[in-house]
Design a protein around this motif. Structure first.
Motif, short mmCIF file in Angstrom:
data_model
loop_
_atom_site.label_atom_id
_atom_site.label_comp_id
_atom_site.label_asym_id
_atom_site.label_seq_id
_atom_site.Cartn_x
_atom_site.Cartn_y
_atom_site.Cartn_z
N LYS A 1 37.94 38.79 36.38
CA LYS A 1 39.38 39.18 36.31
C LYS A 1 40.08 39.18 37.59
O LYS A 1 41.17 38.73 37.63
CB LYS A 1 39.42 40.64 35.63
CG LYS A 1 41.08 41.06 35.37
CD LYS A 1 41.13 42.17 34.41
CE LYS A 1 42.61 42.38 34.27
NZ LYS A 1 43.37 42.41 35.32
N ALA A 2 39.51 39.89 38.73
CA ALA A 2 39.99 40.08 40.00
C ALA A 2 40.04 38.50 40.67
O ALA A 2 41.27 38.11 41.28
CB ALA A 2 39.11 40.72 40.93
N LEU A 3 39.08 37.58 40.40
CA LEU A 3 39.41 36.38 40.80
C LEU A 3 40.62 35.55 40.34
O LEU A 3 41.15 35.04 41.02
CB LEU A 3 37.96 35.48 40.82
CG LEU A 3 38.05 34.26 41.22
CD1 LEU A 3 36.75 33.80 41.95
CD2 LEU A 3 38.27 33.16 40.16
N ASN A 4 40.60 35.62 39.00
CA ASN A 4 41.57 35.06 38.11
C ASN A 4 42.85 35.64 38.67
O ASN A 4 43.84 34.78 38.71
CB ASN A 4 41.42 35.29 36.65
CG ASN A 4 41.86 34.40 35.78
OD1 ASN A 4 41.72 33.16 36.08
ND2 ASN A 4 42.41 34.63 34.57
N ASP A 5 43.11 36.94 38.69
CA ASP A 5 44.33 37.39 39.18
C ASP A 5 44.80 37.07 40.35
O ASP A 5 45.77 36.86 40.68
CB ASP A 5 44.39 38.93 38.95
CG ASP A 5 44.13 39.43 37.52
OD1 ASP A 5 44.45 38.58 36.67
OD2 ASP A 5 43.86 40.82 37.44
N LYS A 6 43.81 36.99 41.32
CA LYS A 6 44.22 36.76 42.85
C LYS A 6 44.54 35.05 42.90
O LYS A 6 45.35 35.00 43.65
CB LYS A 6 42.90 37.12 43.83
CG LYS A 6 43.10 36.83 45.15
CD LYS A 6 41.93 37.25 46.08
CE LYS A 6 42.02 37.04 47.56
NZ LYS A 6 40.97 37.51 48.23
N PHE A 7 43.59 34.24 42.42
CA PHE A 7 43.65 32.89 42.70
C PHE A 7 44.51 32.04 41.59
O PHE A 7 44.62 30.67 41.62
CB PHE A 7 42.34 32.30 43.05
CG PHE A 7 41.86 32.82 44.23
CD1 PHE A 7 42.19 32.58 45.58
CD2 PHE A 7 40.75 33.80 44.21
CE1 PHE A 7 41.86 32.88 46.81
CE2 PHE A 7 40.43 34.38 45.37
CZ PHE A 7 40.62 33.92 46.54
N ASP B 1 31.53 37.16 44.96
CA ASP B 1 32.18 38.44 44.50
C ASP B 1 32.38 37.96 42.76
O ASP B 1 33.01 38.90 42.08
CB ASP B 1 33.45 38.55 45.01
CG ASP B 1 33.51 38.98 46.39
OD1 ASP B 1 32.71 39.52 46.81
OD2 ASP B 1 34.59 38.35 47.04
N HIS C 1 44.79 31.44 37.23
CA HIS C 1 44.15 30.93 35.87
C HIS C 1 43.50 29.34 36.19
O HIS C 1 42.40 29.12 35.42
CB HIS C 1 45.04 30.63 34.78
CG HIS C 1 45.47 32.22 34.42
ND1 HIS C 1 44.69 32.93 34.01
CD2 HIS C 1 46.83 32.50 34.30
CE1 HIS C 1 45.48 34.02 33.29
NE2 HIS C 1 46.74 34.04 33.96
#
Length: 228
Positions: free
Chosen positions: A122-128, A191, A130
């Motif tokens: 979720k953190a990766l999805n929110d940062k970079f 991560d 969909h």
């Protein structure tokens, strides 16, 4: 008879289906008995037995029905595939897993279920975004399929949840757990890691309970990792 043409009514216009003879323009088309969508023309303008015309009409109707049956069969096959396939990864979905697990249960096969949830997704999805998140899910699906190498079926249940179903494992439960914890991890993204829960058919009364037990064990792993 030197020329023969076959026509079909399509959207109010005549469409040529085929011809034989010196020119496909030969013969004035007339409706075939029993097959009003088809018209037949021939040269020279000599009588053609009504029985012959009726036989041709019935044959064309049979071919139409056969063609429609094949088209419907293809459509049903495509619909069934879509109903059992995760559109993002191309893996089986929840329905596919349920069907395969129930089939294995009905065949009295022992099997193991591995429930996987991605930590940090979720953190990766929110940062970079969909797009990158979707690429990760597709890539991990490919990774799982390659690692299991046709010894198991891989499914995406939704979000970042995956399931592996393996029948007739040659490993003991302890050895399989070591293998799964090592080989089913994500080796290519920082991560982000896989929280893994494992359950066996012989531990539960039915296939749904096996999946539920694997799910609970996976969440126990996630909680332990958060505490650490």
């Amino acid at each position: 008879m030197t020329g023969l043409t076959l026509w079909r009514q399509e959207n109010g216009t005549l469409a040529l289906q085929g011809w034989s003879g010196t020119s496909y323009e030969e013969g004035k088309p007339v409706p075939l008995p029993g097959a009003p969508n088809y018209m037949l023309g021939w040269t020279p303008a000599a009588p053609l037995l009504a029985s012959v015309q009726a036989m041709l009409g019935l044959r064309l109707l049979y071919l139409d029905v056969l063609n429609e049956k094949l088209q419907l069969s293809d459509q049903l096959s495509n619909l069934r595939h879509a109903a059992l396939t995760d559109p993002l990864t191309g893996l089986g979905n929840q329905r596919a897993f349920d069907a395969d697990a129930e089939a294995a249960e009905a065949a009295h096969e022992d099997f193991v279920v591995v429930f996987i949830d991605l930590n940090g997704f979720k953190a990766l999805n929110d940062k970079f975004g969909h797009a990158l998140g979707d690429s990760l899910l597709r890539g991990y699906g490919v990774w799982l399929s390659r690692v299991t190498h046709e010894r198991a079926q891989v499914y995406r249940l939704g979000g970042d949840e995956f399931v592996v179903l393996m029948c007739h494992s040659v490993l003991s439960p302890a050895a399989f757990s070591v293998w799964a914890m090592d080989r089913l991890q994500i080796p290519f993204v920082d991560d982000v890691s896989a929280a893994i829960g494992i359950a066996w058919r012989h531990e539960c009364e039915d296939a749904r309970a096996v999946l539920s037990l694997a799910d609970r064990r996976m969440y126990a792993v996630k909680r332990a990792e958060l505490l650490n």
